[in-house]
Design a protein around this motif. Structure first.
Motif, PDB file in Angstrom:
ATOM      1  N   ILE A  43       7.673 -10.277   4.869  1.00 57.48           N
ATOM      2  CA  ILE A  43       8.443  -9.344   6.034  1.00 57.48           C
ATOM      3  C   ILE A  43       8.136  -8.146   6.592  1.00 57.48           C
ATOM      4  CG2 ILE A  43      10.255  -7.454   4.758  1.00 57.48           C
ATOM      5  CD1 ILE A  43      10.721  -9.374   2.387  1.00 57.48           C
ATOM      6  N   PHE A  44       6.611  -8.525   5.824  1.00 56.50           N
ATOM      7  CA  PHE A  44       6.115  -6.450   6.167  1.00 56.50           C
ATOM      8  C   PHE A  44       5.091  -7.734   7.533  1.00 56.50           C
ATOM      9  CE2 PHE A  44       6.386  -4.688   2.071  1.00 56.50           C
ATOM     10  CZ  PHE A  44       7.027  -3.573   2.847  1.00 56.50           C
ATOM     11  N   GLU A  45       4.948  -9.134   7.725  1.00 53.35           N
ATOM     12  CA  GLU A  45       4.219  -9.336   8.252  1.00 53.35           C
ATOM     13  C   GLU A  45       2.692  -9.265   8.230  1.00 53.35           C
ATOM     14  OE1 GLU A  45       5.331  -8.388  12.472  1.00 53.35           O
ATOM     15  OE2 GLU A  45       7.515  -8.930  12.265  1.00 53.35           O
ATOM     16  N   ILE A  46       2.323  -9.335   7.085  1.00 50.77           N
ATOM     17  CA  ILE A  46       1.007  -9.314   6.878  1.00 50.77           C
ATOM     18  C   ILE A  46      -0.018 -10.778   7.135  1.00 50.77           C
ATOM     19  CG2 ILE A  46      -0.736  -9.076   5.283  1.00 50.77           C
ATOM     20  CD1 ILE A  46       0.982  -6.396   4.053  1.00 50.77           C
ATOM     21  N   GLU A  47      -0.586 -11.056   8.302  1.00 49.94           N
ATOM     22  CA  GLU A  47      -1.577 -11.903   7.811  1.00 49.94           C
ATOM     23  C   GLU A  47      -3.002 -12.100   7.849  1.00 49.94           C
ATOM     24  OE1 GLU A  47      -0.446 -13.000  11.987  1.00 49.94           O
ATOM     25  OE2 GLU A  47       1.155 -14.124  11.569  1.00 49.94           O
ATOM     26  N   ASP A  48      -3.585 -11.299   7.763  1.00 51.45           N
ATOM     27  CA  ASP A  48      -5.158 -10.704   7.543  1.00 51.45           C
ATOM     28  C   ASP A  48      -5.090 -11.287   5.887  1.00 51.45           C
ATOM     29  OD1 ASP A  48      -6.454  -9.016   5.708  1.00 51.45           O
ATOM     30  OD2 ASP A  48      -7.468  -8.788   8.299  1.00 51.45           O
ATOM     31  N   PRO A  49      -5.798 -11.630   5.263  1.00 50.88           N
ATOM     32  CA  PRO A  49      -6.069 -12.367   3.966  1.00 50.88           C
ATOM     33  C   PRO A  49      -6.395 -11.236   3.012  1.00 50.88           C
ATOM     34  CG  PRO A  49      -7.302 -14.003   5.548  1.00 50.88           C
ATOM     35  CD  PRO A  49      -6.884 -12.804   6.325  1.00 50.88           C
ATOM     36  N   ASP A  50      -7.499 -10.045   3.196  1.00 48.81           N
ATOM     37  CA  ASP A  50      -7.433  -9.208   2.928  1.00 48.81           C
ATOM     38  C   ASP A  50      -6.052  -8.356   2.095  1.00 48.81           C
ATOM     39  OD1 ASP A  50     -10.653  -9.661   2.281  1.00 48.81           O
ATOM     40  OD2 ASP A  50     -10.985  -9.063   3.990  1.00 48.81           O
ATOM     41  N   GLN A  51      -5.654  -7.835   3.251  1.00 51.78           N
ATOM     42  CA  GLN A  51      -4.342  -7.333   3.726  1.00 51.78           C
ATOM     43  C   GLN A  51      -3.422  -8.155   1.631  1.00 51.78           C
ATOM     44  OE1 GLN A  51      -3.041  -6.730   7.524  1.00 51.78           O
ATOM     45  NE2 GLN A  51      -3.001  -4.650   7.328  1.00 51.78           N
ATOM     46  N   PHE A  52      -3.918  -9.042   2.993  1.00 47.50           N
ATOM     47  CA  PHE A  52      -2.426  -9.961   1.719  1.00 47.50           C
ATOM     48  C   PHE A  52      -3.133  -9.898   0.046  1.00 47.50           C
ATOM     49  CE2 PHE A  52      -1.007 -14.150  -0.571  1.00 47.50           C
ATOM     50  CZ  PHE A  52       0.250 -14.213  -0.575  1.00 47.50           C
ATOM     51  N   ASP A  53      -4.317 -10.303  -0.670  1.00 47.35           N
ATOM     52  CA  ASP A  53      -4.558  -9.767  -1.327  1.00 47.35           C
ATOM     53  C   ASP A  53      -4.200  -8.707  -2.110  1.00 47.35           C
ATOM     54  OD1 ASP A  53      -5.660 -12.520  -1.255  1.00 47.35           O
ATOM     55  OD2 ASP A  53      -7.622 -12.317  -1.020  1.00 47.35           O
ATOM     56  N   ALA A  54      -4.308  -7.430  -1.426  1.00 49.04           N
ATOM     57  CA  ALA A  54      -4.576  -6.057  -1.711  1.00 49.04           C
ATOM     58  C   ALA A  54      -3.002  -5.814  -1.903  1.00 49.04           C
ATOM     59  CB  ALA A  54      -4.672  -5.126  -0.361  1.00 49.04           C
ATOM     60  N   LEU A  55      -1.868  -6.520  -1.168  1.00 50.49           N
ATOM     61  CA  LEU A  55      -0.882  -6.620  -1.550  1.00 50.49           C
ATOM     62  C   LEU A  55      -0.790  -6.934  -2.702  1.00 50.49           C
ATOM     63  CD1 LEU A  55       2.346  -5.726  -0.640  1.00 50.49           C
ATOM     64  CD2 LEU A  55       2.305  -8.254   1.087  1.00 50.49           C
ATOM     65  N   GLY A  56      -0.902  -7.933  -3.246  1.00 50.33           N
ATOM     66  CA  GLY A  56      -0.950  -8.890  -5.154  1.00 50.33           C
ATOM     67  C   GLY A  56      -1.676  -7.691  -5.198  1.00 50.33           C
ATOM     68  N   ASN A  57      -2.292  -6.961  -5.273  1.00 49.86           N
ATOM     69  CA  ASN A  57      -3.038  -5.883  -6.194  1.00 49.86           C
ATOM     70  C   ASN A  57      -2.107  -4.799  -6.709  1.00 49.86           C
ATOM     71  OD1 ASN A  57      -5.148  -7.528  -6.844  1.00 49.86           O
ATOM     72  ND2 ASN A  57      -6.391  -7.030  -5.218  1.00 49.86           N
ATOM     73  N   ARG A  58      -1.527  -4.509  -5.955  1.00 47.90           N
ATOM     74  CA  ARG A  58      -0.453  -3.312  -5.940  1.00 47.90           C
ATOM     75  C   ARG A  58       1.220  -3.919  -6.610  1.00 47.90           C
ATOM     76  NH1 ARG A  58      -0.024   1.448  -1.186  1.00 47.90           N
ATOM     77  NH2 ARG A  58      -2.271   1.592  -2.149  1.00 47.90           N
ATOM     78  N   LEU A  59       0.812  -5.029  -6.266  1.00 47.82           N
ATOM     79  CA  LEU A  59       2.134  -5.420  -7.298  1.00 47.82           C
ATOM     80  C   LEU A  59       2.316  -5.445  -8.446  1.00 47.82           C
ATOM     81  CD1 LEU A  59       3.627  -7.970  -4.541  1.00 47.82           C
ATOM     82  CD2 LEU A  59       4.586  -6.503  -4.277  1.00 47.82           C
ATOM     83  N   LYS A  60       0.734  -6.074  -8.759  1.00 46.73           N
ATOM     84  CA  LYS A  60       0.271  -6.437 -10.125  1.00 46.73           C
ATOM     85  C   LYS A  60       0.234  -4.788 -11.084  1.00 46.73           C
ATOM     86  CE  LYS A  60      -2.105 -10.222  -9.744  1.00 46.73           C
ATOM     87  NZ  LYS A  60      -3.894 -10.960  -9.357  1.00 46.73           N
ATOM     88  N   ALA A  61      -0.112  -3.827  -9.875  1.00 49.42           N
ATOM     89  CA  ALA A  61      -0.081  -2.353 -10.252  1.00 49.42           C
ATOM     90  C   ALA A  61       0.959  -1.603 -10.981  1.00 49.42           C
ATOM     91  CB  ALA A  61      -1.161  -1.435  -9.421  1.00 49.42           C
ATOM     92  N   MET A  62       2.371  -2.197  -9.976  1.00 51.14           N
ATOM     93  CA  MET A  62       3.517  -1.381  -9.785  1.00 51.14           C
ATOM     94  C   MET A  62       4.042  -2.530 -11.021  1.00 51.14           C
ATOM     95  SD  MET A  62       4.697  -1.281  -5.444  1.00 51.14           S
ATOM     96  CE  MET A  62       6.351  -1.048  -5.860  1.00 51.14           C
ATOM     97  N   ALA A  63       3.406  -3.470 -11.329  1.00 48.65           N
ATOM     98  CA  ALA A  63       4.298  -4.150 -12.636  1.00 48.65           C
ATOM     99  C   ALA A  63       3.691  -3.280 -13.768  1.00 48.65           C
ATOM    100  CB  ALA A  63       4.148  -5.654 -12.830  1.00 48.65           C
ATOM    101  N   ARG A  64       2.478  -3.259 -14.032  1.00 52.11           N
ATOM    102  CA  ARG A  64       2.241  -3.136 -14.394  1.00 52.11           C
ATOM    103  C   ARG A  64       2.562  -1.972 -15.222  1.00 52.11           C
ATOM    104  NH1 ARG A  64      -2.840  -1.122 -13.193  1.00 52.11           N
ATOM    105  NH2 ARG A  64      -1.985   0.424 -12.165  1.00 52.11           N
ATOM    106  N   ASP A  65       2.967  -0.387 -13.921  1.00 52.34           N
ATOM    107  CA  ASP A  65       3.359   0.740 -13.988  1.00 52.34           C
ATOM    108  C   ASP A  65       4.841   1.065 -14.246  1.00 52.34           C
ATOM    109  OD1 ASP A  65       0.495   1.734 -14.121  1.00 52.34           O
ATOM    110  OD2 ASP A  65       0.676   1.852 -11.591  1.00 52.34           O
TER     111      ASP A  65
END
Length: 758
Positions: A43-65
């Motif tokens: 949806i965000f048109e993220i193709e960069d692997p580093d951005q993809f991983d960073a998005l996953g980490n942010r989702l995990k943090a949002m679930a944690r919070d």
């Protein structure tokens, strides 16, 4: 960047390779309802692997919070809604973590960071965020709905940042900061016990701040820990002014109070209680009738005459639910002017009462009963010890004249003893359970410290009174059911199938059958009878007792499994139990043709309240007793004692000291030089190398290794196995090492908590 993010500039300042902000992620998930990490990246048109991983980490943090929920595999994320928020009570652990205790779903685990917001007992709104590697649902506190208390007792301490009050268990995670001015104004030294009021509640970054309101005397540890416990368990200890005023207005019974009551002042009714009892809420009398039948009169203090429905006294009693018993101190349900005065059946005084007048056949069967309000005049205040001594030697000159010098009292006591022996046979016939367990009491010295811990003995007099109370309780339950009265029954359900299966496996040790599900009282009694004379009987019976369900109060009768009654209630202690008071009111209204009282609460609500306050009282009493025992053992670290193994777990052995009746843990790492496997069915630790067995009833010698006052944990080191119980003989050959379905009990240097779960 191909997304329209209102926080794009701040994200760009923080990160070299920014990703969507939490706000944008939340709104985007809200638009799509539910998305995976991969779908959100598309949806965000993220193709960069580093951005993809960073998005996953942010989702995990949002679930944690607690900002999003994640479910399934691969994780599907959705926004948190009101339906996801649950309300529960915080249960704090001394080690810093805690739980949100929920009534209709598994509890939520709270990390130390979440516990920074709350104290034990606070009511919170929370959301489940994720599942940890132990299968626990982790929680995030959304809001603190209600604080259980706003003042605490703790110890003044000082560090480089200033003064604070350190709290005891279970709030050790939550120090309260206080000002230098506050400390100096009261001239308090570090280490002093103090009472502190909260000014500002804690948050994620700062501890609570408070004001010390009182410096407490530390001369008596017993009194101090009771005061602390009353606060920590939210147990009211002061009556409202309105309740005290209402109680003070009552006078000794007059002719007006007695009018309309059945006069029993001529009957030789007596009270029989413990040596240290101060309130006497029951009196008894028995006589022989024609044909070998019996009449038993159980007179109970008419508390309902004084504690009128919805009055200040009633409101305070309902809030307390029960009296709370600590060693050498009672927090009464009613003010002492009533509990020790007008509602106490003191000797040689007219007292108002409710009576269960019961007829019993020569075979021990109840053939009839009636309830009525009465007036009585106790002719003796007897103790259990005195009556037991009388049964042994009726001519003992040390016995009180109120017993030996009153022919009518003697005759009644003799008849009660005959009746008790008859009722005992009926008890055996219905397979009511009689466990071999030890109840102890603490004897204190003049300074308030423990002098000795002694077992309570139960002679015929205690059992006699118990049978009389059971008679009255069952008749009251029968009367309430027959007339559909608005009362609470004392329910005790049968054990669940999981617990039944454990006993089924364990009973094989004795060669006894026990059903895998739906056991009867006779099934339990079979094991009790077969093991009651064994030296390890207490250990075995304690395990049987732990398999039982907890009794509770409810408007619908289901019977009492342990006592083997189809119908049961509590009628005999309205001074100290609110359900008894409710039952008295309902029965009195029925027998006097009055309207049933309309209460400010529902029956279901009263069942929950009285069950909860009973649990609260039990937990508080156990906590104080455990604290006192642990405190006592701090003076005995390094000493050796004999004890009996009373519980076996995969992390070690719980041992009860033979002379002190104090429990401690021998951790698996200190059991012996072997590799031990825990056999749950046999309740044993089995050495795989040398064949050594440890199990219930083994006599051992232990050394006190340490005492943790925060965890209320006593640790023992095993010095020697003195004697094996019959089931735990050491194998002559080492057990063959083969793969086992049971997980081995691994050695560890970390000691586990020593509190037992029942």
């Amino acid at each position: 960047m191909s997304w329209n993010d209102p926080n794009a500039s701040s994200e760009a300042q923080k990160y070299d390779n920014p990703i969507p902000s939490r706000e944008l992620i939340l709104s985007t998930i809200g638009e799509h309802g539910e998305v995976t990490h991969k779908q959100l990246a598309q949806i965000f048109e993220i193709e960069d692997p580093d951005q993809f991983d960073a998005l996953g980490n942010r989702l995990k943090a949002m679930a944690r919070d607690g900002q999003v929920n994640r479910e399934g595999r691969p994780y599907r994320y959705r926004t948190v809604t009101k339906q996801d928020i649950v309300t529960g009570t915080v249960s704090a652990h001394p080690k810093g973590f805690g739980f949100v205790v929920l009534s209709d779903m598994p509890d939520l685990f709270l990390h130390e960071k979440q516990m920074r917001w709350v104290f034990n007992g606070d009511t919170v709104a929370a959301v489940g965020t994720s599942t940890d590697n132990r299968g626990r649902t982790e929680g995030r506190i959304v809001d603190v709905i209600e604080r259980r208390q706003n003042n605490f007792i703790g110890t003044l301490a000082r560090d480089e940042e200033g003064f604070c009050v350190e709290l005891g268990s279970p709030n050790t995670h939550q120090p309260i900061t206080v000002t230098d001015d506050n400390v100096q104004a009261l001239n308090i030294k570090p280490g002093a016990p103090v009472k502190v009021d909260i000014i500002d509640w804690p948050n994620q970054h700062e501890f609570a701040t408070g004001k010390i309101t009182e410096v407490l005397s530390d001369d008596n540890d017993r009194e101090l820990i009771i005061e602390t416990t009353l606060l920590n368990y939210d147990i009211p200890s002061d009556f409202s002014e309105a309740a005290l005023k209402q109680a003070a207005e009552y006078q000794e019974p007059t002719e007006k109070d007695i009018k309309g009551r059945k006069d029993l002042r001529h009957l030789p009714l007596v009270t029989i209680d413990g040596e240290d009892a101060r309130d006497f809420d029951d009196a008894v009398f028995a006589e022989k009738r024609s044909g070998g039948n019996y009449r038993v009169v159980v007179a109970i203090a008419d508390v309902s005459y004084y504690v009128t429905p919805n009055s200040p006294l009633d409101q305070d009693a309902y809030e307390r639910g029960t009296s709370v018993y600590f060693p050498h101190r009672v927090i009464p349900m009613l003010p002492e002017v009533l509990s020790n005065g007008l509602c106490s059946l003191n000797p040689n005084l007219d007292r108002l009462c409710m009576v269960a007048d019961i007829k019993i056949s020569r075979a021990g069967k109840v053939t009839g009963y009636e309830f009525y309000p009465s007036v009585m005049h106790s002719q003796a205040r007897l103790t259990y010890n005195q009556v037991n001594d009388y049964f042994v030697n009726p001519t003992d000159k040390r016995l009180p004249k109120s017993l030996t010098g009153n022919i009518d009292v003697k005759k009644s006591i003799d008849t009660l003893h005959q009746l008790y022996e008859l009722l005992l046979k009926k008890r055996e016939e219905r397979h009511a359970m009689e466990f071999e367990t030890v109840e102890t009491y603490i004897k204190f010295n003049e300074k308030g410290g423990i002098d000795a811990i002694l077992p309570r003995t139960r002679g015929d007099s205690q059992k006699l009174i118990e049978e009389c109370m059971l008679l009255a309780n069952t008749c009251a339950a029968n009367f309430a059911l027959k007339h559909e009265l608005p009362v609470l029954y004392r329910n005790h359900d049968k054990p669940d199938n999981e617990k039944s299966m454990r006993i089924h496996e364990y009973a094989k040790n004795f060669g006894l059958p026990f059903p895998e599900e739906n056991p009867t009282q006779a099934d339990y009694q079979r094991i009790i009878e077969a093991t009651k004379d064994r030296p390890d009987a207490i250990s075995i019976h304690s395990m049987l007792l732990r398999s039982m369900m907890q009794a509770n109060y409810a408007p619908d009768n289901i019977g009492h499994f342990g006592l083997a009654y189809d119908e049961y209630s509590h009628f005999t202690s309205p001074i100290r139990r609110y359900p008894d008071l409710m039952l008295h009111r309902a029965i009195k209204a029925k027998v006097t043709n009055s309207k049933q009282p309309v209460m400010d609460f529902s029956l279901d609500g009263a069942g929950t309240q009285t069950s909860d306050t009973e649990r609260r009282a039990e937990k508080a009493s156990r906590f104080v007793e455990s604290w006192l025992k642990c405190h006592y053992m701090t003076d005995h670290v390094g000493e050796e004692f004999e004890g009996v193994v009373t519980t076996v777990t995969n992390f070690g052995l719980f041992v009860t000291l033979t002379d002190l009746y104090i429990d401690g843990l021998v951790h698996i790492s200190n059991v012996g030089d072997d590799f031990f496997v825990y056999d749950e069915q046999q309740q044993q630790l089995i050495g795989k190398d040398k064949g050594t067995l440890f199990g219930l009833g083994d006599l051992v010698k232990v050394q006190v290794a340490g005492v943790n006052m925060d965890l209320l944990q006593i640790d023992f080191d095993l010095k020697e196995k003195l004697q094996s119980s019959a089931m735990n003989q050491t194998k002559t050959q080492p057990a063959k090492k083969e793969p086992s379905k049971k997980a081995p009990a691994k050695r560890s240097n970390n000691r586990r908590g020593s509190s037992k779960k029942s």
